[in-house]
Structure formats: structure tokens, C-alpha cells
Write a protein that holds these residues in place. Structure first.
Motif, PDB file in Angstrom:
ATOM      1  N   SER A 116       0.833  -1.201   0.000  1.00  0.00           N
ATOM      2  CA  SER A 116       0.000   0.000   0.000  1.00  0.00           C
ATOM      3  C   SER A 116       0.873   1.259   0.000  1.00  0.00           C
ATOM      4  O   SER A 116       2.021   1.241   0.464  1.00  0.00           O
ATOM      5  CB  SER A 116      -0.901   0.024   1.239  1.00  0.00           C
ATOM      6  N   ASP A 173       0.437   3.843   1.848  1.00  0.00           N
ATOM      7  CA  ASP A 173       0.665   4.218   3.253  1.00  0.00           C
ATOM      8  C   ASP A 173       1.865   3.483   3.838  1.00  0.00           C
ATOM      9  O   ASP A 173       2.699   4.058   4.534  1.00  0.00           O
ATOM     10  CB  ASP A 173      -0.578   3.926   4.096  1.00  0.00           C
ATOM     11  N   TRP A 204      -8.318   5.887 -13.305  1.00  0.00           N
ATOM     12  CA  TRP A 204      -8.027   5.929 -11.862  1.00  0.00           C
ATOM     13  C   TRP A 204      -9.073   6.752 -11.121  1.00  0.00           C
ATOM     14  O   TRP A 204      -9.491   6.417 -10.018  1.00  0.00           O
ATOM     15  CB  TRP A 204      -6.640   6.536 -11.630  1.00  0.00           C
ATOM     16  N   TYR A 212     -12.051   4.651 -10.611  1.00  0.00           N
ATOM     17  CA  TYR A 212     -11.733   3.611  -9.615  1.00  0.00           C
ATOM     18  C   TYR A 212     -11.809   4.173  -8.192  1.00  0.00           C
ATOM     19  O   TYR A 212     -12.423   3.569  -7.295  1.00  0.00           O
ATOM     20  CB  TYR A 212     -10.334   3.064  -9.900  1.00  0.00           C
ATOM     21  N   LEU A 213     -11.216   5.341  -7.978  1.00  0.00           N
ATOM     22  CA  LEU A 213     -11.166   5.938  -6.631  1.00  0.00           C
ATOM     23  C   LEU A 213     -12.526   6.493  -6.209  1.00  0.00           C
ATOM     24  O   LEU A 213     -12.955   6.304  -5.068  1.00  0.00           O
ATOM     25  CB  LEU A 213     -10.109   7.047  -6.591  1.00  0.00           C
ATOM     26  N   GLU A 214     -13.206   7.180  -7.130  1.00  0.00           N
ATOM     27  CA  GLU A 214     -14.502   7.781  -6.791  1.00  0.00           C
ATOM     28  C   GLU A 214     -15.529   6.711  -6.432  1.00  0.00           C
ATOM     29  O   GLU A 214     -16.314   6.879  -5.493  1.00  0.00           O
ATOM     30  CB  GLU A 214     -15.013   8.635  -7.957  1.00  0.00           C
ATOM     31  N   ARG A 228     -15.031   4.005  -5.017  1.00  0.00           N
ATOM     32  CA  ARG A 228     -14.680   3.446  -3.714  1.00  0.00           C
ATOM     33  C   ARG A 228     -14.588   4.518  -2.638  1.00  0.00           C
ATOM     34  O   ARG A 228     -14.140   4.250  -1.534  1.00  0.00           O
ATOM     35  CB  ARG A 228     -13.362   2.676  -3.833  1.00  0.00           C
ATOM     36  N   ASN A 229     -14.973   5.747  -3.005  1.00  0.00           N
ATOM     37  CA  ASN A 229     -14.936   6.875  -2.081  1.00  0.00           C
ATOM     38  C   ASN A 229     -13.542   7.073  -1.478  1.00  0.00           C
ATOM     39  O   ASN A 229     -13.377   7.335  -0.290  1.00  0.00           O
ATOM     40  CB  ASN A 229     -15.973   6.685  -0.950  1.00  0.00           C
ATOM     41  N   ARG A 230     -12.538   6.891  -2.342  1.00  0.00           N
ATOM     42  CA  ARG A 230     -11.154   7.070  -1.899  1.00  0.00           C
ATOM     43  C   ARG A 230     -10.547   8.261  -2.595  1.00  0.00           C
ATOM     44  O   ARG A 230     -10.910   8.616  -3.714  1.00  0.00           O
ATOM     45  CB  ARG A 230     -10.338   5.803  -2.196  1.00  0.00           C
ATOM     46  N   LYS A 231      -9.588   8.885  -1.919  1.00  0.00           N
ATOM     47  CA  LYS A 231      -8.927  10.054  -2.475  1.00  0.00           C
ATOM     48  C   LYS A 231      -7.572   9.639  -3.083  1.00  0.00           C
ATOM     49  O   LYS A 231      -6.935   8.720  -2.573  1.00  0.00           O
ATOM     50  CB  LYS A 231      -8.713  11.126  -1.396  1.00  0.00           C
ATOM     51  N   PRO A 232      -7.150  10.333  -4.125  1.00  0.00           N
ATOM     52  CA  PRO A 232      -5.840   9.988  -4.722  1.00  0.00           C
ATOM     53  C   PRO A 232      -4.712  10.293  -3.755  1.00  0.00           C
ATOM     54  O   PRO A 232      -4.750  11.274  -3.016  1.00  0.00           O
ATOM     55  CB  PRO A 232      -5.757  10.872  -5.958  1.00  0.00           C
ATOM     56  N   MET A 233      -3.709   9.413  -3.744  1.00  0.00           N
ATOM     57  CA  MET A 233      -2.513   9.639  -2.945  1.00  0.00           C
ATOM     58  C   MET A 233      -1.305   9.583  -3.870  1.00  0.00           C
ATOM     59  O   MET A 233      -1.203   8.701  -4.703  1.00  0.00           O
ATOM     60  CB  MET A 233      -2.355   8.579  -1.863  1.00  0.00           C
TER      61      MET A 233
END
Length: 199
Positions: free
Chosen positions: A47, A49, A186, A189-191, A193-198
Motif C-alpha cells: 500500500s 501508506d 483511476w 476507480y477511486l470515486e 470506492r470513495n477514496r482520495k488519490p494519494m
């Protein structure tokens, strides 16, 4: 950016649908050079993180992350920062290459294929790492990273295309802006999953 988005929206209804639904994609950017390549090696198959935490430990221990400091750092020191034995080897090989023959600054004046041909010779740097470096650091406009699981899964989901050969044929329609098409994929894919780009 807008020219590429307009071109792709005219060419591909599915990509236009993503823009209509979610707006313009986030365009990632990273500095050119050794540190970014080190971070990309750390990010392989883990990941973001986890890789970020690992790099921060290396930075805290070394102060300045450079080919010289990585080369001089013992394997045990890097291992204590959370780096696997395999990735320790990759970081040291990269550091040696940059110290001896790999001129990263020259990449600005080279084509994407020329950059790929130089980087692929370095053990531990594969096509995914090169694709991301080309897109994020060198702003190459026409890259489709088919080693990226999010891109592959999104193409499967949206286009019902399942082999690499089919994906390459599909992406031919997005030339010369395949990098922007990737950012849009991308984005979807992120939207979803309600995730923000990192980055």
C-alpha cells in the motif's frame, strides 16, 4: 490537459461518462530523480501508506536520501526501517547505477521509449515503475500502465475486456493521450470506492 480530455471525450463515450459524473481527474505529479525512483521501488506490491511510512523511517535515519547515503547504509539499517531484503538489494543496485552510469537528468531530452530502455536494465525496476515515473515525473502524455491492478480492473469493469492484448488494442484508440485516459480510469476507480488519490 483540457485538450486531452476533450479529445478523449469525443473519442470514447465511456470516458466522457466518467468526466460527466465525477468531473476532471486529479493529475499526479512527482519530482524527477533518485528519491522518486526509491519511493516507487518501496511502493511495489504494497500500500502507498506502508511505503510512505517506510520511506519516512529511511529519511529519518539517513537525513538525506541519495545514492551515496543508500550505498553506505547497511542492510541491517535499511531492514530496521521496514525494507525487505529484496527491496534493499533493488535500492542499492539503483544507487550504484545512478552513481556510475545512469544520468536521470538526461531523461528530459529523451523519448519515453529511450527512458524505458535505460531503466528496464536495472534490476528491481519493471514496467509498472517505469510507467508511473514517466507519467508522474516526466509528464509523458501517452502511457497506459497495464501492470497497474486498478487500471486493469477498471478496464475489465467498464469495457468487458479481459486480456492484455485486448486492452492494448482498446487503448490504441486513446493515443496520443493514453496517460490522460489512465488518469480518468483511476479517477473512476477511486470515486467509486470513495477514496482520495494519494501521490
Amino acid at each position: 490537459m483540457q485538450e486531452a480530455i476533450r479529445y478523449l471525450c469525443d473519442k470514447e463515450e465511456t470516458l466522457k461518462g466518467i468526466i460527466d459524473k465525477y468531473g476532471n481527474p486529479f493529475i499526479p505529479s512527482r519530482p524527477q530523480g533518485f528519491v522518486t525512483l526509491c519511493k516507487l521501488i518501496l511502493e511495489q506490491q504494497v500500500s502507498i501508506d506502508s511505503a510512505k511510512a517506510c520511506f519516512q523511517k529511511i529519511e529519518t535515519r539517513l537525513g538525506d536520501v541519495s545514492p551515496e547515503t543508500i550505498s553506505k547504509c547497511s542492510d541491517d539499517e535499511l531492514k530496521s526501517c521496514g525494507v525487505s531484503r529484496q527491496k534493499i538489494s533493488y535500492l542499492k543496485i539503483l544507487a550504484k547505477a545512478v552513481s556510475e552510469e545512469l544520468d536521470l537528468e538526461s531523461f528530459n531530452s529523451k523519448s519515453a521509449d529511450e527512458v524505458r530502455n535505460e531503466l528496464i536494465k536495472i534490476k528491481g525496476i519493471g514496467h509498472w515503475t517505469i510507467d508511473v515515473y514517466l507519467m508522474f515525473s516526466l509528464q509523458s502524455p501517452d502511457i497506459i500502465p497495464l501492470g497497474d491492478i486498478a487500471v486493469v480492473n477498471t478496464i475489465k469493469e467498464l469495457f468487458d475486456v479481459h486480456t492484455k492484448e485486448e486492452m492494448e488494442r482498446l487503448s490504441d484508440h486513446w493515443k496520443p493521450y493514453r496517460s490522460m485516459a489512465t488518469f480518468i480510469l483511476w479517477h473512476h476507480y477511486l470515486e467509486k470506492r470513495n477514496r482520495k488519490p494519494m501521490v
